[in-house]
Design an enzyme around this catalytic site. Structure first.
Site, mmCIF file in Angstrom:
data_model
loop_
_atom_site.group_PDB
_atom_site.id
_atom_site.type_symbol
_atom_site.label_atom_id
_atom_site.label_comp_id
_atom_site.label_asym_id
_atom_site.label_seq_id
_atom_site.Cartn_x
_atom_site.Cartn_y
_atom_site.Cartn_z
ATOM 1 N N ASP A 70 16.842 18.732 -32.614
ATOM 2 C CA ASP A 70 17.661 17.295 -32.890
ATOM 3 C C ASP A 70 19.089 17.415 -32.908
ATOM 4 O O ASP A 70 19.853 16.484 -32.977
ATOM 5 C CB ASP A 70 17.321 16.909 -34.336
ATOM 6 C CG ASP A 70 17.800 17.539 -35.497
ATOM 7 O OD1 ASP A 70 18.000 18.871 -35.332
ATOM 8 O OD2 ASP A 70 18.200 16.995 -36.575
ATOM 9 N N ASP B 216 21.199 22.358 -30.440
ATOM 10 C CA ASP B 216 19.768 22.459 -29.795
ATOM 11 C C ASP B 216 19.794 22.054 -28.038
ATOM 12 O O ASP B 216 18.842 22.373 -27.525
ATOM 13 C CB ASP B 216 19.005 21.835 -30.469
ATOM 14 C CG ASP B 216 18.626 22.035 -31.807
ATOM 15 O OD1 ASP B 216 18.681 23.456 -32.130
ATOM 16 O OD2 ASP B 216 18.302 21.240 -32.652
ATOM 17 N N CYS C 159 0.823 -1.236 0.056
ATOM 18 C CA CYS C 159 -0.002 -0.012 -0.004
ATOM 19 C C CYS C 159 0.880 1.392 0.008
ATOM 20 O O CYS C 159 2.155 1.082 -0.108
ATOM 21 C CB CYS C 159 -0.990 0.036 1.216
ATOM 22 S SG CYS C 159 -0.245 0.030 2.661
ATOM 23 N N ASP D 54 12.978 24.170 -33.373
ATOM 24 C CA ASP D 54 14.311 24.463 -34.368
ATOM 25 C C ASP D 54 13.740 24.388 -35.814
ATOM 26 O O ASP D 54 12.771 23.682 -36.117
ATOM 27 C CB ASP D 54 15.074 23.502 -33.991
ATOM 28 C CG ASP D 54 16.240 23.398 -34.867
ATOM 29 O OD1 ASP D 54 16.991 24.677 -35.009
ATOM 30 O OD2 ASP D 54 16.641 22.328 -35.378
#
Length: 751
Positions: free
Chosen positions: A640, A644, A26, A441
């Site tokens: 990518d 970035d 629990c 981008d």
């Protein structure tokens, strides 16, 4: 926010280990384990997952070790086993599956026998069947039930008591045990209760029904929880046991984890690829759907990458292994999914805080309510007070509360992995649902990321071919897409390159190198301005390139402008649909690029993006994100490339395209393995759906206890005469846990 997908031991001695823990039932168990571990010096994070039965612990290797952590968990009354990170995933899952199956069968067989005994108790008790030795017969039948099915509850409750703790086992054991012990005293000495003015009652039926129903709930819960990790088991099941390795002239079957990087592996039609690599001979159509979520097979030729877990559909081929067994894309996906399933979302903290006080509070409420009705209840007061006490303990078990969040995260992140969406942690999962702006981008994200040279203009006495040869030579060691476009053009024209010397990438500007004794600078307008390169010889060429929305690349030789190259990159086919889909989700779209402003304006215009920033350096991208966040925006950044990575890390959520660099994937919070922008839409929708399910689970778990406890305490009795029967309470408690898990399992149908 951004956590690495695996422990990193470069500049920090931090380690992260997983422990399989038995005995968690629990929310209070989860809270107790986490608090205990965080009290250990050197432990940074401790995350217990009730749905998977695992605890993930990050710690300072020099201050504490895995054995000490295991001892700490054991000291709280649980059983802990360190999981080997290098273990064969298939064997580990098979072992755990076998253990789960054996446990399930044992519970089932004991429950069947207990159910038969309980039915006999109910027939005798409720049917008022009278015969010599009736009470002792009921006692023997009830004792059998409490030993067979109730034994684990009582054992766990006793263990918690020895460690000064309490959990759901405590509540169940106190509830059923009180009814049983009271009934036993009535069986043993019925005259005692009559002598003190109480009418004796037998509650063997309540005791056995409580145990059987709670046991049934735990059985069904275990079966349902097994389904929550189905996606992860499917991923693990993709890993084949062996690989066909070509050594010398022979084909040898060896365990996949014994294959070294650089070796050659043969794959036939219908086989699953054992490792990552690059095709060196042969062609095929490969099904990568279990890794990327893309249903269409991908055509592969020599030079193309292939990944472990993919299914070879057609031709035979050979590939060279590029990653060790412990570093394949499949293994990484599995680890990311595991980490996400072990993590907590901020909303889960509410359940953690409540669960820490829940069981003690319920015990106090039960004692106060029982004492109140013993003093002021209807005659006979003792049975009435006993019924109230037992009902409160049974109906208030915090099982549903503990399962509300982890089951939803486990099922949801597993489903995301099936769709090619990898979420690193619960924080990212929750934040993705709150985003109001998506920042994009341009190159490689909105565009295909494969720029091509459109026009070449040479000046300063250079011919176009000579300019292309020099640029192709200088860029031959570059990994930038524009640089590769220049190299490809030189190769197409058959221009023999020279070996560059002193190559240096100028981040955000371009490159510099020496070719044939001549110093070259190749890059953007900012680079030319910084180096004081006079562009007058270009005449109107620059305006023509910019007017067409193309990207200008400048080349300077020995400090003088030598020419201009116009580069273009096509939009991804799905970019317009993606932008429209983002807007349909109620979010704003912004463009952030290092490209020239006119090129950025052209792309923004084609997609209907109103707000954009261009000519932004990598560090400037992160600063721009920070400034927009200061406006109150919750930003998701999609990128990518390595340039970035700072912006992905700064954003509230970084979406990294799977084809991007390792730096981008590490910096991002959500990785799109499929390399499809629409995956961002799917990720946001999935996160919103998961958070919706969590809120539903928590609402019903809290509502169940808030409504059930007052009724069990007899709050409505003076007005309606209603008093909760403990047997109904046990059924409701079991049903609440099953309903929470079942509600979470609906995420498996998410599309």
């Amino acid at each position: 926010m951004n956590m690495p997908s695996e422990p990193v031991e470069i500049s920090s001695p931090e380690r992260e280990d997983r422990f399989a823990v038995k005995g968690m039932h629990c929310a209070s168990c989860v809270s107790r384990i986490e608090k205990s571990l965080l009290n250990l010096e050197g432990v940074h994070r401790a995350l217990a997952n009730l749905a998977t039965g695992e605890v993930r612990v990050a710690y300072e290797a020099g201050q504490v070790d895995a054995s000490r952590i295991s001892e700490q968990i054991t000291g709280e009354g649980f059983m802990a086993q360190l999981l080997d990170p290098a273990a064969d995933l298939g064997e580990e899952e098979a072992r755990r599956g076998k253990e789960d199956e054996q446990k399930y069968k044992s519970l089932f067989h004991k429950l069947v026998i207990s159910a038969v005994l309980a039915v006999a108790v109910l027939i005798i008790s409720m049917g008022q069947v009278e015969f010599p030795g009736r009470d002792w017969t009921l006692w023997m039948l009830a004792t059998g039930v409490l030993i067979l099915t109730g034994g684990p509850f009582f054992k766990a409750a006793w263990t918690r008591l020895l460690h000064f703790g309490a959990d759901m086992n405590t509540l169940v054991s106190l509830g059923a045990g009180t009814a049983y012990l009271y009934s036993f005293t009535v069986t043993l000495a019925p005259g005692y209760w009559e002598a003190i003015g109480q009418i004796p009652h037998l509650y063997y039926d309540a005791a056995v029904v409580i145990i059987v129903l709670v046991g049934l709930g735990r059985l069904l819960e275990a079966r349902a929880k097994r389904k929550t990790t189905k996606a992860l088991r499917n991923l693990i099941g993709l890993q084949p046991k062996t690989a066909s390795v070509i050594r010398g002239e022979e084909e040898i079957k060896v365990p996949y984890h014994e294959v070294a990087t650089g070796e050659t592996v043969l794959v036939r039609p219908g086989e699953i690829l054992p490792l990552d690599g690059k095709i060196i001979s042969g062609t095929s159509s490969i099904d990568e759907s279990m890794l990327t979520g893309e249903p269409m097979p991908v055509e592969k030729i020599p030079g193309d990458p292939v990944f472990s877990g993919s299914l070879n559909r057609t031709g035979s081929f050979r590939f060279q292994v590029t990653s060790a067994a412990s570093d394949t894309l499949l293994r990484r996906i599995i680890e990311l999914v595991r980490e996400a399933q072990s993590s907590k979302s901020p909303i889960a903290r509410l359940a953690d805080v409540v669960s820490g006080y829940f069981v003690p509070a319920i015990l106090i409420i039960a004692l106060i309510s029982g004492a109140f009705w013993l003093k002021f209840g209807p005659e006979p007061t003792l049975p009435f007070a006993l019924q109230v006490f037992v009902s409160i303990l049974i109906i208030a078990c915090p099982c549903a509360l503990g399962l509300a969040t982890p089951t939803a995260i486990t099922v949801g992140t597993g489903r995301g992995a099936e769709l090619g969406i990898l979420v690193k942690n619960g924080e990212a999962l929750e934040m993705a649902s709150k985003l109001d702006t998506i920042v994009l981008d341009k190159t490689g994200t909105l565009t295909v990321g494969q720029p091509r040279v459109l026009t070449v203009r040479a000046t300063g006495g250079f011919s176009e071919d000579e300019l292309i040869r020099l640029c192709g030579s200088a860029e031959s060691v570059s990994e930038h897409p524009v640089g590769r476009a220049l190299v490809d053009l030189a190769e197409e024209k058959g221009l023999s390159p020279s070996e560059p010397r002193g190559f240096r990438a100028l981040e955000g500007f371009g490159i510099e190198a020496e070719v044939g004794g001549r110093k070259l600078l190749i890059g953007n307008l900012s680079l030319m301005k910084e180096q004081d390169i006079d562009l007058a010889d270009l005449g109107s060429w620059l305006e023509e390139v910019l007017g067409a929305g193309e990207t200008p690349v400048f080349a300077a030789v020995d400090g003088r402008i030598a020419g201009l190259v116009a580069v273009g990159d096509a939009l991804r086919p799905g970019s317009p649909d993606f932008v429209n889909a983002i807007r349909e989700l109620g979010m704003e779209v912004r463009l952030l690029t290092g490209d020239h402003s006119l090129a950025a304006k052209k792309i923004a215009g084609e997609l209907g993006i109103d707000k954009f920033l261009a000519e932004v350096k990598p560090d400037g991208k992160a600063l721009a994100i920070k400034e927009w966040q200061a406006e109150g925006k919750r930003l998701g950044m999609v990128g990518d490339g390595i340039n970035d990575a700072p912006a992905l890390a700064q954003a509230d959520i970084g979406f990294a395209l799977g084809s991007g660099t390792e730096a981008a994937i590490e910096a991002g919070d959500i990785t799109l393995v499929k390399n499809d922008l629409l995956g961002v839409v799917t990720a946001v929708r999935l996160s919103r759906r998961i958070l919706g399910i969590i809120r539903q689970n928590l609402f019903f778990a809290f509502l169940y206890n808030m409504a059930g406890v007052p009724i069990a305490a007899g709050l409505l009795y003076p007005f309606t005469g209603w008093l909760l029967n403990p047997m109904i309470g046990s059924a409701a408690m079991a049903l609440s846990s099953i309903s929470v898990v079942t509600n979470s399992l609906r995420l498996r149908r998410f599309k």
